[in-house]
Design a protein around this motif. Structure first.
Motif, PDB file in Angstrom:
ATOM      1  N   SER A  72       0.825  -1.195   0.000  1.00 32.14           N
ATOM      2  CA  SER A  72       0.000   0.000   0.000  1.00 32.14           C
ATOM      3  C   SER A  72       0.867   1.257   0.000  1.00 32.14           C
ATOM      4  O   SER A  72       0.639   2.187  -0.771  1.00 32.14           O
ATOM      5  N   ALA A  73       1.878   1.281   0.863  1.00 32.93           N
ATOM      6  CA  ALA A  73       2.750   2.455   0.954  1.00 32.93           C
ATOM      7  C   ALA A  73       3.525   2.675  -0.336  1.00 32.93           C
ATOM      8  O   ALA A  73       3.726   3.817  -0.769  1.00 32.93           O
ATOM      9  N   ARG A  74       3.937   1.606  -0.949  1.00 29.57           N
ATOM     10  CA  ARG A  74       4.734   1.698  -2.173  1.00 29.57           C
ATOM     11  C   ARG A  74       3.974   2.426  -3.277  1.00 29.57           C
ATOM     12  O   ARG A  74       4.528   3.265  -3.987  1.00 29.57           O
ATOM     13  N   TYR A  75       2.706   2.113  -3.418  1.00 30.57           N
ATOM     14  CA  TYR A  75       1.924   2.683  -4.514  1.00 30.57           C
ATOM     15  C   TYR A  75       1.213   3.968  -4.120  1.00 30.57           C
ATOM     16  O   TYR A  75       0.562   4.591  -4.953  1.00 30.57           O
ATOM     17  N   ARG A  76       1.350   4.377  -2.872  1.00 31.68           N
ATOM     18  CA  ARG A  76       0.809   5.664  -2.454  1.00 31.68           C
ATOM     19  C   ARG A  76       1.729   6.793  -2.909  1.00 31.68           C
ATOM     20  O   ARG A  76       1.275   7.920  -3.154  1.00 31.68           O
ATOM     21  N   ALA A  77       3.015   6.507  -3.017  1.00 31.11           N
ATOM     22  CA  ALA A  77       4.001   7.522  -3.395  1.00 31.11           C
ATOM     23  C   ALA A  77       4.006   7.736  -4.903  1.00 31.11           C
ATOM     24  O   ALA A  77       3.781   6.809  -5.677  1.00 31.11           O
ATOM     25  N   HIS A  78       4.285   8.949  -5.309  1.00 31.00           N
ATOM     26  CA  HIS A  78       4.413   9.238  -6.733  1.00 31.00           C
ATOM     27  C   HIS A  78       5.631   8.538  -7.316  1.00 31.00           C
ATOM     28  O   HIS A  78       6.663   8.372  -6.661  1.00 31.00           O
ATOM     29  N   SER A  79       5.506   8.133  -8.563  1.00 30.32           N
ATOM     30  CA  SER A  79       6.655   7.690  -9.349  1.00 30.32           C
ATOM     31  C   SER A  79       7.272   8.924 -10.007  1.00 30.32           C
ATOM     32  O   SER A  79       6.735  10.037  -9.916  1.00 30.32           O
ATOM     33  N   ALA A  80       8.391   8.718 -10.696  1.00 30.60           N
ATOM     34  CA  ALA A  80       8.975   9.821 -11.452  1.00 30.60           C
ATOM     35  C   ALA A  80       7.992  10.335 -12.497  1.00 30.60           C
ATOM     36  O   ALA A  80       7.960  11.535 -12.802  1.00 30.60           O
ATOM     37  N   VAL A  81       7.171   9.448 -13.035  1.00 32.36           N
ATOM     38  CA  VAL A  81       6.219   9.841 -14.080  1.00 32.36           C
ATOM     39  C   VAL A  81       5.036  10.604 -13.498  1.00 32.36           C
ATOM     40  O   VAL A  81       4.621  11.637 -14.040  1.00 32.36           O
ATOM     41  N   THR A  82       4.447  10.135 -12.390  1.00 35.73           N
ATOM     42  CA  THR A  82       3.230  10.771 -11.886  1.00 35.73           C
ATOM     43  C   THR A  82       3.492  11.979 -10.994  1.00 35.73           C
ATOM     44  O   THR A  82       2.543  12.709 -10.658  1.00 35.73           O
TER      45      THR A  82
ATOM     46  N   ALA B 177      -2.192   9.624 -10.846  1.00 36.32           N
ATOM     47  CA  ALA B 177      -1.487  10.750 -10.228  1.00 36.32           C
ATOM     48  C   ALA B 177      -2.385  11.486  -9.239  1.00 36.32           C
ATOM     49  O   ALA B 177      -1.946  11.869  -8.145  1.00 36.32           O
ATOM     50  N   ILE B 178      -3.652  11.674  -9.607  1.00 37.87           N
ATOM     51  CA  ILE B 178      -4.599  12.325  -8.694  1.00 37.87           C
ATOM     52  C   ILE B 178      -4.782  11.487  -7.435  1.00 37.87           C
ATOM     53  O   ILE B 178      -4.747  12.003  -6.308  1.00 37.87           O
ATOM     54  N   LEU B 179      -4.963  10.188  -7.598  1.00 37.79           N
ATOM     55  CA  LEU B 179      -5.154   9.314  -6.441  1.00 37.79           C
ATOM     56  C   LEU B 179      -3.926   9.341  -5.530  1.00 37.79           C
ATOM     57  O   LEU B 179      -4.056   9.452  -4.295  1.00 37.79           O
ATOM     58  N   ARG B 180      -2.741   9.226  -6.098  1.00 33.75           N
ATOM     59  CA  ARG B 180      -1.532   9.238  -5.277  1.00 33.75           C
ATOM     60  C   ARG B 180      -1.380  10.561  -4.548  1.00 33.75           C
ATOM     61  O   ARG B 180      -0.933  10.590  -3.386  1.00 33.75           O
ATOM     62  N   GLU B 181      -1.740  11.665  -5.195  1.00 34.33           N
ATOM     63  CA  GLU B 181      -1.646  12.964  -4.533  1.00 34.33           C
ATOM     64  C   GLU B 181      -2.597  13.047  -3.343  1.00 34.33           C
ATOM     65  O   GLU B 181      -2.327  13.751  -2.367  1.00 34.33           O
ATOM     66  N   HIS B 182      -3.693  12.289  -3.404  1.00 36.06           N
ATOM     67  CA  HIS B 182      -4.635  12.213  -2.284  1.00 36.06           C
ATOM     68  C   HIS B 182      -4.230  11.133  -1.279  1.00 36.06           C
ATOM     69  O   HIS B 182      -4.978  10.873  -0.324  1.00 36.06           O
ATOM     70  N   GLY B 183      -3.106  10.479  -1.479  1.00 35.64           N
ATOM     71  CA  GLY B 183      -2.652   9.455  -0.552  1.00 35.64           C
ATOM     72  C   GLY B 183      -3.278   8.099  -0.763  1.00 35.64           C
ATOM     73  O   GLY B 183      -3.187   7.232   0.108  1.00 35.64           O
ATOM     74  N   VAL B 184      -3.877   7.885  -1.928  1.00 36.37           N
ATOM     75  CA  VAL B 184      -4.512   6.606  -2.234  1.00 36.37           C
ATOM     76  C   VAL B 184      -3.535   5.760  -3.053  1.00 36.37           C
ATOM     77  O   VAL B 184      -3.086   6.198  -4.117  1.00 36.37           O
ATOM     78  N   PRO B 185      -3.175   4.562  -2.612  1.00 33.98           N
ATOM     79  CA  PRO B 185      -2.290   3.708  -3.411  1.00 33.98           C
ATOM     80  C   PRO B 185      -2.954   3.363  -4.745  1.00 33.98           C
ATOM     81  O   PRO B 185      -4.110   2.919  -4.781  1.00 33.98           O
ATOM     82  N   ALA B 186      -2.234   3.564  -5.833  1.00 33.17           N
ATOM     83  CA  ALA B 186      -2.811   3.329  -7.156  1.00 33.17           C
ATOM     84  C   ALA B 186      -1.706   3.000  -8.145  1.00 33.17           C
ATOM     85  O   ALA B 186      -0.530   3.336  -7.940  1.00 33.17           O
ATOM     86  N   ARG B 187      -2.091   2.328  -9.236  1.00 33.59           N
ATOM     87  CA  ARG B 187      -1.131   1.956 -10.271  1.00 33.59           C
ATOM     88  C   ARG B 187      -1.886   1.764 -11.586  1.00 33.59           C
ATOM     89  O   ARG B 187      -3.107   1.648 -11.610  1.00 33.59           O
ATOM     90  N   THR B 188      -1.136   1.733 -12.678  1.00 36.35           N
ATOM     91  CA  THR B 188      -1.701   1.500 -13.997  1.00 36.35           C
ATOM     92  C   THR B 188      -1.393   0.085 -14.462  1.00 36.35           C
ATOM     93  O   THR B 188      -0.370  -0.494 -14.082  1.00 36.35           O
ATOM     94  N   ARG B 189      -2.280  -0.466 -15.296  1.00 36.62           N
ATOM     95  CA  ARG B 189      -2.129  -1.817 -15.816  1.00 36.62           C
ATOM     96  C   ARG B 189      -2.378  -1.829 -17.319  1.00 36.62           C
ATOM     97  O   ARG B 189      -3.262  -1.143 -17.836  1.00 36.62           O
TER      98      ARG B 189
END
Length: 323
Positions: A22-32, A120-132
């Motif tokens: 959860s914590a891993r995907y809550r943080a922005h990547s270089a792209v987002t 990117a919006i979700l991560r900025e709100h602290g929500v773990p998210a990713r693309t598939r």
């Protein structure tokens, strides 16, 4: 946001492992990472309706928009970084991202950009998210179009909820904010499509960019299988980037490429089902195997007709061929 992972983690996922994921995907990547525009992302709601409305206002699909997109918007499709996308959007129309926009104030892009912006919006709100990455069977009967969707981690149920931010809930007979799994007419990950191919259920001729293009078949899906791992690892490459073991569309796959694809598909499907051992093995492959990890450079074959080499660290592309 309160975590409920300790009591809600599904079988096979320990509470500690789920919390780390959860914590891993809550943080922005270089792209987002939105750079100077974080406040704009925080101004957009994190619910599905807000995400759908916003990304549809911001991005016109370069192929699917009736009448096409303008020349400036067409060049936007190579803006891989959310900060760069937001730079262009703010320059064309300052103010909230969810305000109405004229076509010339929008970005040109594709499903990847809708989903990356939503994540990117979700991560900025602290929500773990990713693309598939995978293939959607719900755009045209009998064809699985290449597609990118999002996933958000749901704490109460301890699972990844898959969603398609491009879809209007009123227009589809299924939950677009919680896409059904295992339906061949729905969204298949690239790994699921590959396993269906290896089981003899499809030749993958109907898995690609579209029936009017040569971009389909086993070699095409092979590339998406590797690119899906990249997105899963928070390296949200463009759909026309290439590196490592990827084959060109239409190529005959070697025994080594087939073996690698079988392994990636098996591990990805298992990891998606909650197997932490498979998840760890994917992490290991990503960190050590240059066949799947792009490292610093990728080759970029843009639909604009340009061909170049992209430096992911310096965020530049040296175009060798201009479109």
């Amino acid at each position: 946001m309160t975590d409920h992972l300790a009591e809600a983690a599904p079988a096979g996922i320990s509470s500690n492992a789920a919390a780390a994921r959860s914590a891993r995907y809550r943080a922005h990547s270089a792209v987002t990472d939105p750079g100077a525009h974080a406040e704009l992302l925080r101004g957009v709601g994190a619910g599905f309706d807000a995400l759908h409305r916003t990304v549809e206002l911001l991005v016109d699909h370069y192929r699917a928009t009736p009448g096409g997109v303008g020349a400036e918007q067409f060049d936007d499709i190579d803006r891989r970084w959310v900060a760069s996308q937001l730079d262009a959007l703010v320059e064309r129309q300052p103010g909230p991202l969810d305000a109405p926009r004229a076509p010339e104030a929008r970005l040109g892009g594709c499903c990847r950009d809708h989903s990356v912006l939503a994540v990117a919006i979700l991560r900025e709100h602290g929500v773990p998210a990713r693309t598939r990455l995978g293939f959607a069977g719900y755009f045209a009967p009998g064809y699985h179009h290449d597609h990118v969707v999002g996933e958000r981690w749901d704490d109460p149920t301890g699972r990844w909820v898959r969603f398609d931010p491009e879809l209007d809930p009123a227009e589809y007979p299924f939950a677009v904010d919680d896409l059904p799994r295992g339906d061949a007419a729905g969204f298949r990950t690239a790994a699921e499509a590959w396993q269906a191919y290896r089981a003899g259920l499809t030749d993958l001729a109907d898995h690609g960019v579209g029936p009017d293009t040569p971009y389909a078949g086993p070699a095409f899906v092979h590339g998406y299988l590797i690119a899906d791992l990249a997105h899963r690892q928070r390296c949200e490459v463009l759909l026309w980037d290439g590196w490592g073991a990827m084959a060109a569309p239409g190529d005959e796959l070697s025994a080594a490429q087939l073996e690698l694809a079988d392994l990636l598909a098996e591990l990805t499907v298992a990891a998606d089902a909650g197997d932490e051992g498979a998840e760890a093995r994917l992490d290991e492959l990503w960190s050590s195997d240059p066949r799947v990890r792009p490292e610093r450079y990728v080759e970029t074959w843009s639909p604009t007709g340009r061909i170049g080499r992209t430096d992911l660290e310096c965020r530049t592309t040296e175009w060798r061929t201009e479109g």
